[in-house]
Design a protein around this motif. Structure first.
Motif, short mmCIF file in Angstrom:
data_model
loop_
_atom_site.label_atom_id
_atom_site.label_comp_id
_atom_site.label_asym_id
_atom_site.label_seq_id
_atom_site.Cartn_x
_atom_site.Cartn_y
_atom_site.Cartn_z
N TYR A 120 4.57 -6.40 -23.87
CA TYR A 120 3.29 -6.73 -24.45
C TYR A 120 3.36 -7.14 -25.91
O TYR A 120 4.31 -6.84 -26.62
CB TYR A 120 2.35 -5.51 -24.37
CG TYR A 120 1.89 -5.19 -22.97
CD1 TYR A 120 2.55 -4.24 -22.20
CD2 TYR A 120 0.76 -5.81 -22.44
CE1 TYR A 120 2.12 -3.94 -20.92
CE2 TYR A 120 0.32 -5.51 -21.17
CZ TYR A 120 1.00 -4.56 -20.41
OH TYR A 120 0.57 -4.26 -19.16
N ARG B 261 5.01 -8.21 -31.53
CA ARG B 261 5.56 -8.50 -30.20
C ARG B 261 6.58 -7.42 -29.89
O ARG B 261 7.60 -7.31 -30.58
CB ARG B 261 6.22 -9.88 -30.18
CG ARG B 261 5.27 -11.03 -30.04
CD ARG B 261 5.97 -12.29 -29.52
NE ARG B 261 5.04 -13.38 -29.37
CZ ARG B 261 4.83 -14.31 -30.28
NH1 ARG B 261 5.51 -14.29 -31.41
NH2 ARG B 261 3.94 -15.27 -30.07
N TYR C 199 -0.02 -9.53 -22.47
CA TYR C 199 1.29 -10.18 -22.41
C TYR C 199 1.49 -11.21 -23.51
O TYR C 199 2.59 -11.38 -24.01
CB TYR C 199 1.49 -10.82 -21.05
CG TYR C 199 1.54 -9.82 -19.91
CD1 TYR C 199 0.71 -9.94 -18.81
CD2 TYR C 199 2.42 -8.74 -19.95
CE1 TYR C 199 0.74 -9.02 -17.78
CE2 TYR C 199 2.46 -7.82 -18.92
CZ TYR C 199 1.62 -7.96 -17.84
OH TYR C 199 1.67 -7.04 -16.82
N SER C 200 0.43 -11.89 -23.87
CA SER C 200 0.53 -12.92 -24.90
C SER C 200 -0.13 -12.48 -26.19
O SER C 200 -1.15 -11.79 -26.17
CB SER C 200 -0.14 -14.22 -24.42
OG SER C 200 0.53 -14.73 -23.30
N SER D 212 -2.35 -13.13 -29.31
CA SER D 212 -3.44 -14.03 -29.67
C SER D 212 -4.22 -13.43 -30.83
O SER D 212 -4.31 -12.20 -30.96
CB SER D 212 -4.36 -14.25 -28.47
OG SER D 212 -5.54 -14.92 -28.84
N ASP E 47 -8.80 -12.52 -25.65
CA ASP E 47 -7.58 -12.72 -24.86
C ASP E 47 -6.87 -11.43 -24.49
O ASP E 47 -5.78 -11.47 -23.92
CB ASP E 47 -6.62 -13.62 -25.63
CG ASP E 47 -7.17 -15.02 -25.78
OD1 ASP E 47 -6.84 -15.69 -26.79
OD2 ASP E 47 -7.95 -15.46 -24.91
#
Length: 121
Positions: free
Chosen positions: A31, A51, A99-100, A102, A107
């Motif tokens: 994540y 990250r 997961y991404s 932003s 999100d």
């Protein structure tokens, strides 16, 4: 994954606070974990992110030099160290994960309950 944010409170201007965001029911392994803050009546504002898999960190320009984000792999916890606090840092601080990475709160699917930080002048 469930997130638990903690560490907020009342602090004088110029003081420091460290917020924690701990994952349960899973891990942060894949994540991005991000701190947002929100003042009543306003949208959530991006503050800092990490990250997990790379350890790369990102801090919003408005707080850069005062706020630091870090992680503890063993504790599955992300920290937001906030120094030289100002009254305008007063907000409810939320951690979020997905997961991404932003800058938009829209999100993120996973959220902690938030922790209030109040900075008195």
């Amino acid at each position: 994954v469930q997130l638990q944010a903690s560490g907020g409170g009342l602090v004088q201007a110029g003081g420091s606070v460290t917020l924690s965001c701990t994952a349960s029911g899973g891990s942060f392994n894949t994540y991005a974990v991000t701190w947002f803050r929100q003042v009543s009546g306003k949208e959530r504002e991006y503050v800092a992110a990490v990250r997990w898999i790379t350890g790369n960190t990102f801090v919003e320009d408005s707080v850069k030099g005062r706020f630091t984000i870090s992680r503890d792999n063993a504790k599955n916890t992300v920290y937001l160290q906030m120094n030289r606090l100002k009254p305008e840092d007063t907000a409810r601080y939320y951690c979020a994960a997905d997961y991404s990475l932003s800058r938009s709160s829209r999100d993120y699917r996973y959220w902690g309950q938030g922790t209030q930080v109040t900075v008195s002048s």
